[in-house]
Motif scaffolding. Structure first.
Motif, short mmCIF file in Angstrom:
data_model
loop_
_atom_site.label_atom_id
_atom_site.label_comp_id
_atom_site.label_asym_id
_atom_site.label_seq_id
_atom_site.Cartn_x
_atom_site.Cartn_y
_atom_site.Cartn_z
N GLN A 152 38.62 36.41 21.51
CA GLN A 152 38.16 35.37 22.43
C GLN A 152 39.12 35.24 23.63
OE1 GLN A 152 35.18 34.27 22.02
NE2 GLN A 152 35.13 35.42 20.08
N ARG A 153 40.41 35.36 23.30
CA ARG A 153 41.40 35.29 24.39
C ARG A 153 41.21 36.46 25.35
NH1 ARG A 153 45.30 34.40 21.48
NH2 ARG A 153 46.08 36.53 21.16
N GLN A 154 40.91 37.63 24.82
CA GLN A 154 40.67 38.79 25.66
C GLN A 154 39.42 38.60 26.52
OE1 GLN A 154 42.83 41.24 25.97
NE2 GLN A 154 41.57 42.21 27.56
N ARG A 155 38.38 37.99 25.95
CA ARG A 155 37.17 37.69 26.73
C ARG A 155 37.49 36.73 27.87
NH1 ARG A 155 32.56 35.31 23.36
NH2 ARG A 155 31.53 35.48 25.40
N ILE A 156 38.30 35.73 27.59
CA ILE A 156 38.67 34.75 28.63
C ILE A 156 39.46 35.42 29.74
CG2 ILE A 156 40.07 32.71 29.09
CD1 ILE A 156 39.33 31.70 26.29
N ILE A 157 40.43 36.26 29.34
CA ILE A 157 41.25 36.95 30.35
C ILE A 157 40.39 37.88 31.20
CG2 ILE A 157 43.11 38.61 30.67
CD1 ILE A 157 44.44 37.42 28.18
N HIS A 158 39.53 38.65 30.54
CA HIS A 158 38.67 39.59 31.27
C HIS A 158 37.73 38.85 32.22
CE1 HIS A 158 36.53 43.32 32.04
NE2 HIS A 158 35.39 42.66 31.83
N ALA A 159 37.13 37.74 31.77
CA ALA A 159 36.23 36.96 32.63
C ALA A 159 36.99 36.33 33.79
CB ALA A 159 35.52 35.89 31.81
N ALA A 160 38.21 35.84 33.51
CA ALA A 160 39.01 35.22 34.57
C ALA A 160 39.42 36.24 35.62
CB ALA A 160 40.24 34.54 33.96
N GLU A 161 39.82 37.43 35.16
CA GLU A 161 40.18 38.48 36.11
C GLU A 161 38.97 38.90 36.96
OE1 GLU A 161 41.74 41.54 33.66
OE2 GLU A 161 43.77 40.68 33.56
N GLY A 162 37.81 39.02 36.30
CA GLY A 162 36.62 39.35 37.07
C GLY A 162 36.27 38.28 38.08
N MET A 163 36.40 37.00 37.67
CA MET A 163 36.11 35.91 38.60
C MET A 163 37.12 35.89 39.74
SD MET A 163 35.42 31.90 37.75
CE MET A 163 37.06 31.66 37.07
N GLN A 164 38.38 36.17 39.43
CA GLN A 164 39.41 36.22 40.47
C GLN A 164 39.09 37.31 41.49
OE1 GLN A 164 43.32 37.19 39.09
NE2 GLN A 164 44.32 36.51 40.99
N ALA A 165 38.69 38.49 41.00
CA ALA A 165 38.34 39.58 41.91
C ALA A 165 37.12 39.22 42.76
CB ALA A 165 38.08 40.85 41.11
N THR A 166 36.13 38.57 42.10
CA THR A 166 34.93 38.18 42.85
C THR A 166 35.27 37.17 43.94
OG1 THR A 166 33.53 38.55 40.93
CG2 THR A 166 32.64 37.15 42.66
N VAL A 167 36.06 36.16 43.59
CA VAL A 167 36.44 35.14 44.57
C VAL A 167 37.24 35.77 45.72
CG1 VAL A 167 37.86 33.09 44.93
CG2 VAL A 167 36.38 33.25 42.93
N GLU A 168 38.13 36.69 45.39
CA GLU A 168 38.93 37.34 46.42
C GLU A 168 38.05 38.12 47.40
OE1 GLU A 168 42.49 40.70 46.80
OE2 GLU A 168 41.87 39.93 44.83
#
Length: 399
Positions: free
Chosen positions: A243-259
Motif C-alpha cells: 500500500q505504501r508503494q502504491r501511495i508513493i507511485h501515485a504521488a510521484e505520478g501526480m507530482q509529474a503531472t502537476v509539474e
C-alpha cells in the motif's frame, strides 16, 4: 459643422486674396497704360504748344509744373521717370508720371501725365456683379464639397458604427458589413470574426484542458486515499509495504503531472527546449499500465538505447501515455506500436481510425499533446493509415 467653418474660413481667405490680387493687378495695368501715353503727349506738344492737353478722356498731360491743378501741385515735387500714386484705395486717388523731353526748339521740358485711380477699368464693367458671381460660385462649390464629403465619410463611418454596435451586442455571433463598404472595413470585419473564432476555440480548449487536468489529478488522489484506508485495515508488513508503494507511485505520478501542467500553463519549459536528455527503454513506464488496462491489445515499444530527446522524462511519459490512451480508446483488439527516435515519435494502432463521430473525442485526449509539442518545438499530426485500419499519431521535431 467643423468642416463648414473650416471651409468658409479658407474660402474667405482665398476670395480675399484673389480680390486683392485683382485690385493690385489693375493698378499695375493703369500704371503701364499711363506710361504708354508719353510719346503721344510729346507729339501733341509738337503740334500744339499748349501747356495742358487731354490725351484721352481719362489721361491729361501737363507740360509745366505751373500748369498742374491745385490738387496735383499739393503733392509736388514728383520723382523723375517714376509713377507716383496717391490715395490708391480711395475714389479720388490719382497717378502721376513725371518725365522730361526735348521739344522741337531743343529745350528740355517737363511732362506730367495724370489719371484717376478709378478712372479706368480693365475688367468687367460690372465689377460688383462679377465679385458677387464669383462669391456665389464659391459658395456653391463649398456646398457641393460638403455634400460629397458627407456622403463619402458617411459611407466610411457607417460600417464602423455598425461594427461598434455589433461589438456592444452580446447576441452578435458574426460581424458583417455591407457589400458597398471599403476593403479596409471588410478586412476589419474578417479579422474580428477570426479573433472571435479564436477566442471561442481557446475557451473550448481551456475547458478541455481543465477537464483533462481534473481527471489526471483525481485518479492518483483516489489511489492515495484508497491505499491509506487499506493500510488501516491490516497490520501485515507485506500488505503495508504494498500500500505504501502504491501511495508513493501515485504521488510521484501526480507530482509529474502537476509539474508538466504547470509548465504548460506558465510556459516555463520553452527555455529548456534545446536541452537534450538521453532515454532508454527503462525510462518509459507506460507499457506496464497499458498491458494491465488493455489485455486484448498487443503493445510494442521500439526505442534505441541512449536516444537523445529534448523532453524531460515526465513530459515524454505524459506524451506517450496520452497518445497510447487515445489509440487504446478506439482499439478494442489488435495492436498498438510505438517507435521513438531522436527526431520523431510514432504511435500506430489498428483501431477504427478517425471519423466525424469520434473526432471530438480524439481532440479531448490530444489537447495536452498539442500543447506540449508547441512548447518544445515539435509538430503533431493525426491521420488514418493508408493501407490498413486505424490511425497514426506522428510527432516530429522541427528544429
Amino acid at each position: 459643422m467643423t468642416f463648414s467653418i473650416m471651409a468658409l474660413s479658407s474660402s474667405f481667405l482665398v476670395f480675399f486674396s484673389f480680390s486683392l490680387y485683382l485690385v493690385f493687378n489693375e493698378d499695375n495695368q493703369i500704371e503701364r497704360h499711363l506710361v504708354s501715353f508719353e510719346q503721344v503727349a510729346i507729339q501733341h506738344h509738337a503740334l500744339d504748344n499748349a501747356k495742358v492737353v487731354s490725351i484721352s478722356p481719362n489721361v491729361t498731360a501737363y507740360f509745366s509744373e505751373q500748369a498742374l491743378t491745385e490738387r496735383l501741385k499739393a503733392q509736388a515735387p514728383y520723382p523723375l521717370n517714376e509713377v507716383t500714386r496717391y490715395n490708391r484705395f480711395s475714389e479720388d486717388g490719382f497717378l502721376v508720371f513725371h518725365t522730361e523731353f526735348i521739344d522741337k526748339t531743343g529745350t528740355l521740358r517737363p511732362l506730367y501725365l495724370s489719371v484717376g485711380m478709378r478712372a479706368l477699368d480693365f475688367g468687367d464693367d460690372s465689377w460688383d456683379s462679377l465679385m458677387l458671381v464669383a462669391l456665389a460660385l464659391m459658395l456653391m462649390l463649398i456646398a457641393f464639397l460638403r455634400v460629397s464629403l458627407q456622403r463619402m465619410l458617411g459611407g466610411l463611418m457607417s460600417p464602423i458604427a455598425d461594427l461598434s454596435e455589433q461589438l456592444k451586442s452580446e447576441k452578435a455571433q458574426r460581424f458583417s458589413v455591407s457589400s458597398s463598404s471599403i476593403d479596409e472595413v471588410k478586412q476589419l470585419a474578417d479579422h474580428l470574426n477570426s479573433y472571435t473564432q479564436m477566442k471561442d476555440r481557446l475557451v473550448k480548449q481551456e475547458l478541455m484542458f481543465a477537464k483533462y487536468a481534473s481527471h489526471e489529478l483525481k485518479t492518483p488522489i483516489s489511489i492515495i486515499l484508497g491505499a491509506a484506508n487499506l493500510q488501516a485495515m491490516k497490520q501485515q508488513k507485506d500488505f503495508q509495504a504494498r500500500q505504501r508503494q502504491r501511495i508513493i507511485h501515485a504521488a510521484e505520478g501526480m507530482q509529474a503531472t502537476v509539474e508538466v501542467l504547470l509548465n504548460i500553463v506558465k510556459q516555463e519549459n520553452t527555455e529548456h527546449k534545446n536541452t537534450l536528455t538521453e532515454f532508454s527503454y527503462d525510462d518509459i513506464d507506460v507499457q506496464k499500465s497499458i498491458s494491465k488496462r488493455h489485455p486484448d491489445v498487443q503493445f510494442t515499444l521500439k526505442i534505441a538505447d541512449n536516444t537523445p530527446l529534448n523532453f524531460p522524462p515526465a513530459v515524454l511519459n505524459m506524451l506517450l501515455k496520452n497518445l497510447i490512451d487515445n489509440s487504446a480508446r478506439f482499439t478494442k483488439q489488435g495492436h498498438i506500436n510505438v517507435e521513438v527516435t531522436s527526431q520523431a515519435i510514432t504511435v500506430t494502432d489498428s483501431g477504427c481510425g478517425i471519423s466525424g463521430q469520434n473526432e471530438t473525442e480524439h481532440g479531448l485526449g490530444l489537447l495536452i499533446v498539442q500543447r506540449l509539442c508547441a512548447s518544445y518545438g515539435w509538430s503533431f499530426t493525426l491521420s488514418n493509415n493508408a493501407h490498413q485500419a486505424g490511425c497514426t499519431a506522428h510527432l516530429e521535431r522541427e528544429s
